[in-house]
Design a protein around this motif. Structure first.
Motif, PDB file in Angstrom:
ATOM      1  N   PHE A  90       2.058  22.972  12.769  1.00 32.98           N
ATOM      2  CA  PHE A  90       3.294  23.726  13.198  1.00 32.98           C
ATOM      3  C   PHE A  90       3.196  24.820  13.601  1.00 32.98           C
ATOM      4  O   PHE A  90       2.259  25.437  13.373  1.00 32.98           O
ATOM      5  CB  PHE A  90       3.959  23.399  11.869  1.00 32.98           C
ATOM      6  N   TRP A  91       4.147  25.377  14.288  1.00 32.93           N
ATOM      7  CA  TRP A  91       4.079  26.763  15.180  1.00 32.93           C
ATOM      8  C   TRP A  91       3.861  27.660  14.032  1.00 32.93           C
ATOM      9  O   TRP A  91       3.095  28.794  14.097  1.00 32.93           O
ATOM     10  CB  TRP A  91       5.420  26.993  15.821  1.00 32.93           C
ATOM     11  N   TYR A  92       4.815  27.646  12.752  1.00 37.73           N
ATOM     12  CA  TYR A  92       4.547  28.887  11.637  1.00 37.73           C
ATOM     13  C   TYR A  92       3.324  28.824  11.051  1.00 37.73           C
ATOM     14  O   TYR A  92       2.991  29.837  10.729  1.00 37.73           O
ATOM     15  CB  TYR A  92       5.877  28.702  10.537  1.00 37.73           C
ATOM     16  N   LEU A  93       2.650  27.584  10.951  1.00 33.80           N
ATOM     17  CA  LEU A  93       1.096  27.752  10.532  1.00 33.80           C
ATOM     18  C   LEU A  93       0.278  28.203  11.379  1.00 33.80           C
ATOM     19  O   LEU A  93      -0.858  29.241  11.115  1.00 33.80           O
ATOM     20  CB  LEU A  93       0.825  26.434   9.890  1.00 33.80           C
ATOM     21  N   GLU A  94       0.390  27.912  12.593  1.00 34.44           N
ATOM     22  CA  GLU A  94      -0.598  28.335  13.837  1.00 34.44           C
ATOM     23  C   GLU A  94      -0.474  29.979  13.855  1.00 34.44           C
ATOM     24  O   GLU A  94      -1.471  30.367  13.855  1.00 34.44           O
ATOM     25  CB  GLU A  94      -0.122  27.863  15.158  1.00 34.44           C
ATOM     26  N   SER A  95       0.534  30.362  13.590  1.00 36.50           N
ATOM     27  CA  SER A  95       0.674  31.905  13.678  1.00 36.50           C
ATOM     28  C   SER A  95       0.604  32.606  12.487  1.00 36.50           C
ATOM     29  O   SER A  95       1.101  33.756  12.361  1.00 36.50           O
ATOM     30  CB  SER A  95       2.046  32.182  14.564  1.00 36.50           C
ATOM     31  N   ALA A  96       0.516  31.870  11.253  1.00 37.86           N
ATOM     32  CA  ALA A  96       0.662  32.340   9.629  1.00 37.86           C
ATOM     33  C   ALA A  96      -0.336  33.696   9.733  1.00 37.86           C
ATOM     34  O   ALA A  96       0.215  34.512   9.215  1.00 37.86           O
ATOM     35  CB  ALA A  96       0.274  31.460   8.972  1.00 37.86           C
ATOM     36  N   GLU A  97      -1.487  33.765  10.278  1.00 41.13           N
ATOM     37  CA  GLU A  97      -2.237  34.792  10.011  1.00 41.13           C
ATOM     38  C   GLU A  97      -2.411  35.888  11.125  1.00 41.13           C
ATOM     39  O   GLU A  97      -3.077  36.783  11.266  1.00 41.13           O
ATOM     40  CB  GLU A  97      -3.835  34.408   9.836  1.00 41.13           C
ATOM     41  N   ASP A  99      -1.528  38.990  13.456  1.00 45.09           N
ATOM     42  CA  ASP A  99      -1.234  40.207  13.069  1.00 45.09           C
ATOM     43  C   ASP A  99       0.234  40.616  13.404  1.00 45.09           C
ATOM     44  O   ASP A  99       0.597  40.368  14.544  1.00 45.09           O
ATOM     45  CB  ASP A  99      -1.789  41.339  14.036  1.00 45.09           C
ATOM     46  N   LYS A 100       0.792  40.994  12.539  1.00 45.06           N
ATOM     47  CA  LYS A 100       2.321  41.306  12.777  1.00 45.06           C
ATOM     48  C   LYS A 100       2.897  42.169  13.717  1.00 45.06           C
ATOM     49  O   LYS A 100       3.714  41.768  14.347  1.00 45.06           O
ATOM     50  CB  LYS A 100       2.957  41.757  11.338  1.00 45.06           C
ATOM     51  N   GLN A 101       2.235  43.174  13.977  1.00 43.15           N
ATOM     52  CA  GLN A 101       2.423  44.227  15.064  1.00 43.15           C
ATOM     53  C   GLN A 101       2.368  43.572  16.624  1.00 43.15           C
ATOM     54  O   GLN A 101       3.174  43.680  17.463  1.00 43.15           O
ATOM     55  CB  GLN A 101       2.128  45.484  14.984  1.00 43.15           C
ATOM     56  N   LYS A 102       1.087  42.968  16.524  1.00 39.60           N
ATOM     57  CA  LYS A 102       0.865  42.119  17.845  1.00 39.60           C
ATOM     58  C   LYS A 102       1.703  41.092  18.238  1.00 39.60           C
ATOM     59  O   LYS A 102       2.070  40.682  19.306  1.00 39.60           O
ATOM     60  CB  LYS A 102      -0.820  41.531  17.750  1.00 39.60           C
ATOM     61  N   LEU A 103       2.294  40.481  16.953  1.00 37.13           N
ATOM     62  CA  LEU A 103       3.082  39.195  16.974  1.00 37.13           C
ATOM     63  C   LEU A 103       4.177  39.919  17.589  1.00 37.13           C
ATOM     64  O   LEU A 103       5.182  39.026  18.476  1.00 37.13           O
ATOM     65  CB  LEU A 103       3.269  38.449  15.817  1.00 37.13           C
ATOM     66  N   ARG A 104       4.780  41.018  17.133  1.00 36.53           N
ATOM     67  CA  ARG A 104       5.932  41.614  17.520  1.00 36.53           C
ATOM     68  C   ARG A 104       6.063  42.022  18.994  1.00 36.53           C
ATOM     69  O   ARG A 104       6.893  41.672  19.836  1.00 36.53           O
ATOM     70  CB  ARG A 104       6.517  42.836  16.696  1.00 36.53           C
ATOM     71  N   GLU A 105       4.917  42.228  19.638  1.00 34.44           N
ATOM     72  CA  GLU A 105       4.523  42.655  21.076  1.00 34.44           C
ATOM     73  C   GLU A 105       4.910  41.524  21.744  1.00 34.44           C
ATOM     74  O   GLU A 105       5.571  41.376  22.810  1.00 34.44           O
ATOM     75  CB  GLU A 105       3.123  43.172  21.137  1.00 34.44           C
ATOM     76  N   CYS A 106       4.212  40.262  21.392  1.00 34.80           N
ATOM     77  CA  CYS A 106       4.391  39.163  22.164  1.00 34.80           C
ATOM     78  C   CYS A 106       5.887  38.619  21.915  1.00 34.80           C
ATOM     79  O   CYS A 106       6.497  37.879  23.243  1.00 34.80           O
ATOM     80  CB  CYS A 106       3.429  37.894  21.389  1.00 34.80           C
ATOM     81  N   ILE A 107       6.505  38.416  21.001  1.00 33.32           N
ATOM     82  CA  ILE A 107       7.875  38.201  20.846  1.00 33.32           C
ATOM     83  C   ILE A 107       8.524  39.156  21.888  1.00 33.32           C
ATOM     84  O   ILE A 107       9.530  38.333  22.729  1.00 33.32           O
ATOM     85  CB  ILE A 107       8.375  38.291  19.425  1.00 33.32           C
ATOM     86  N   PHE A 146      -4.900  38.094  22.906  1.00 34.00           N
ATOM     87  CA  PHE A 146      -5.816  38.583  21.870  1.00 34.00           C
ATOM     88  C   PHE A 146      -7.117  37.804  21.584  1.00 34.00           C
ATOM     89  O   PHE A 146      -7.672  37.655  20.409  1.00 34.00           O
ATOM     90  CB  PHE A 146      -5.137  38.766  20.705  1.00 34.00           C
ATOM     91  N   ASN A 147      -7.219  36.805  22.625  1.00 34.23           N
ATOM     92  CA  ASN A 147      -8.318  35.787  22.463  1.00 34.23           C
ATOM     93  C   ASN A 147      -8.268  34.951  21.367  1.00 34.23           C
ATOM     94  O   ASN A 147      -9.164  35.113  20.557  1.00 34.23           O
ATOM     95  CB  ASN A 147      -9.643  36.871  22.564  1.00 34.23           C
ATOM     96  N   GLU A 148      -7.301  34.721  20.728  1.00 33.76           N
ATOM     97  CA  GLU A 148      -7.134  33.818  19.211  1.00 33.76           C
ATOM     98  C   GLU A 148      -7.546  32.420  19.426  1.00 33.76           C
ATOM     99  O   GLU A 148      -6.832  31.784  20.469  1.00 33.76           O
ATOM    100  CB  GLU A 148      -5.683  34.187  18.935  1.00 33.76           C
ATOM    101  N   PRO A 149      -8.473  31.960  18.781  1.00 33.21           N
ATOM    102  CA  PRO A 149      -8.846  30.641  18.958  1.00 33.21           C
ATOM    103  C   PRO A 149      -7.599  29.824  18.303  1.00 33.21           C
ATOM    104  O   PRO A 149      -6.989  30.059  17.504  1.00 33.21           O
ATOM    105  CB  PRO A 149      -9.942  30.421  18.244  1.00 33.21           C
ATOM    106  N   ILE A 150      -7.440  28.225  18.730  1.00 35.72           N
ATOM    107  CA  ILE A 150      -6.653  27.437  18.189  1.00 35.72           C
ATOM    108  C   ILE A 150      -7.109  27.133  16.877  1.00 35.72           C
ATOM    109  O   ILE A 150      -8.336  26.809  16.431  1.00 35.72           O
ATOM    110  CB  ILE A 150      -6.490  26.070  18.698  1.00 35.72           C
ATOM    111  N   ARG A 151      -6.300  27.234  15.759  1.00 37.76           N
ATOM    112  CA  ARG A 151      -6.728  26.706  14.381  1.00 37.76           C
ATOM    113  C   ARG A 151      -6.886  25.390  14.145  1.00 37.76           C
ATOM    114  O   ARG A 151      -6.217  24.547  14.749  1.00 37.76           O
ATOM    115  CB  ARG A 151      -5.735  27.380  13.265  1.00 37.76           C
ATOM    116  N   ASP A 152      -7.858  24.921  13.173  1.00 30.01           N
ATOM    117  CA  ASP A 152      -8.133  23.634  13.154  1.00 30.01           C
ATOM    118  C   ASP A 152      -6.864  23.051  12.402  1.00 30.01           C
ATOM    119  O   ASP A 152      -5.864  23.986  11.762  1.00 30.01           O
ATOM    120  CB  ASP A 152      -9.201  23.621  12.078  1.00 30.01           C
ATOM    121  N   CYS A 153      -6.663  21.694  12.491  1.00 27.11           N
ATOM    122  CA  CYS A 153      -5.468  21.182  12.024  1.00 27.11           C
ATOM    123  C   CYS A 153      -5.518  21.183  10.345  1.00 27.11           C
ATOM    124  O   CYS A 153      -6.354  21.013   9.729  1.00 27.11           O
ATOM    125  CB  CYS A 153      -5.159  19.696  12.534  1.00 27.11           C
TER     126      CYS A 153
END
Ligand SMILES: [Zn+2]
Length: 304
Positions: A90-97, A99-107, A146-153
Motif C-alpha cells: 500500500f502507498w503508506y507502507l511503501e513510503s513509511a520510512e 525522510d520527512k523533509q524529502k517527502l515534503r519536497e516531493c509533495i 533519491f534513488n530509493e528502491p521499491i520495498r519488498d511486499c
C-alpha cells in the motif's frame, strides 16, 4: 455491551500477548458469529470483545495467527486481494520510512505548492488528504529523485491467505484494492476500490465475502454514505469503521464502530479499555485529533 478491538501490523509478540492478557482479564473474546447474534437480538454479548486485524500485514500470519491458535481464539481480518496477489505494498507502507523533509519536497512538487505550506505538518497526514494517484506520483518522484528502491511486499501471500481461511481462526473480509482514503476519490474509483476488492477476494477464497473494513475508517473524514451504499451494492452485510465506542443495537451495520489498539504497556491498555469510552469523546472535544489536524492541513494547503 460488546466491543470490537482492532489491530494492524504487530512487531512484538510479547506486546500482543500482554494486550490479550489484559483484554481477557476483563472480557470474553468471541468469534464474529457472536456479534452477528448480538445485532440480531439473539444474544446480549455482555462483556465480550471481538478482535479484528486490518491490512493483511505479514505479522498477521507470523505473529497473530500462532498466538490466537494457541489460545483457541478467533478474529476477523480485512485484506486487499490486490496487494496479496500482485506482491506490492500500500502507498503508506511503501513510503513509511521515507525522510520527512524529502517527502515534503516531493509533495510540494507534485501539488505545485510552496514547500513552506507543508512545513510543520506530518507528510503522512498530508498524504491522507490526497488522492491515490497523487500519492503514487509523490512516491514515484521520491524514488526517482533519491534513488530509493521499491520495498519488498510486506503482506501475506496467496498461499498464506488460503491457509488462514482454512484454519478456522479467521473470518476474512475485504479492505479495498489499494487502500485509498475513499472520501478523497471520485465516485468511480471509490466504487471500484470497494466492489472490485469484494469480487476479487470472493474469487480467491471461492466463497461469498460479506464483510468489509473502510481504510483509515473515520466516518465522514475517510468515508461517507456514498461508500456505505457502494459496500451494500457489492453484497457487504457488515462494514467496519473506527469510532471509540461500544456496539449498540442501533448501529448502522455498514459502519460498525471499533477501538484501535496500537501501543502501550499493560497499564496503558488497561486504562484505555476502562476509560476509553469516556475519555475519547472528551479528548476529541478539547484536544487536537486526526480529524481536526487533517482539516487544518486541507485549509492551509488549498485555501487562499
Ligand atoms: Zn487499513
Amino acid at each position: 455491551m460488546p466491543r470490537i478491538i482492532n489491530f494492524h501490523d504487530i512487531d512484538d509478540r510479547q506486546w500482543f500477548e500482554d494486550t490479550l492478557d489484559v483484554i481477557q482479564d476483563k472480557f470474553e473474546i468471541v468469534p464474529f458469529s457472536e456479534i452477528k447474534k448480538f445485532y440480531k437480538g439473539q444474544s446480549t454479548a455482555k462483556n465480550t470483545v471481538h478482535l479484528t486485524v486490518d491490512d493483511g500485514h505479514i505479522s498477521t500470519y507470523t505473529l497473530i495467527y500462532p498466538v490466537l491458535k494457541e489460545r483457541g481464539l478467533t478474529a476477523s481480518i480485512f485484506v486487499s486481494p490486490k496487494v496479496i496477489s500482485d506482491r506490492t505494498n500500500f502507498w503508506y507502507l511503501e513510503s513509511a520510512e521515507y525522510d520527512k523533509q524529502k517527502l515534503r519536497e516531493c509533495i510540494s512538487e507534485v501539488l505545485k505548492l510552496n514547500i513552506e505550506k507543508l512545513n510543520g505538518f506530518y507528510p503522512r497526514s498530508v498524504m491522507k488528504t490526497l488522492r491515490l494517484d497523487q500519492n503514487w506520483e509523490v512516491i514515484e518522484l521520491y524514488r526517482e529523485k533519491f534513488n530509493e528502491p521499491i520495498r519488498d511486499c510486506q503482506y501475506i501471500n496467496p498461499v498464506q491467505l488460503i491457509e488462514l481461511e482454512k484454519s478456522g481462526v479467521f473470518d476474512i473480509g475485504a479492505h479495498t484494492m489499494n487502500h485509498p482514503i475513499l472520501a478523497n476519490e471520485t465516485e468511480r474509483i471509490s466504487n471500484f476500490e470497494i466492489a472490485e476488492s469484494v469480487r476479487m477476494l470472493s474469487e480467491m477464497l471461492g466463497r461469498e465475502v460479506d464483510t468489509f473494513a473502510y481504510p483509515n475508517g473515520s466516518p465522514i473524514l475517510d468515508f461517507g454514505k456514498r461508500e456505505m451504499n457502494f459496500a451494500k451494492d457489492a453484497g457487504i452485510k457488515y462494514a467496519f469503521s473506527f469510532l471509540f465506542k461500544d456496539l449498540s443495537r442501533n448501529d448502522d451495520l455498514l459502519s460498525i464502530p471499533r477501538y484501535g489498539l496500537h501501543h502501550g504497556d499493560k497499564d496503558f491498555i488497561r486504562k484505555k479499555l476502562t476509560y476509553g469510552p469516556v475519555w475519547e469523546p472528551i479528548k476529541r472535544m478539547f484536544f487536537s485529533n486526526e480529524d481536526k489536524y487533517r482539516k487544518k492541513i486541507q485549509k492551509n494547503l488549498f485555501q487562499n
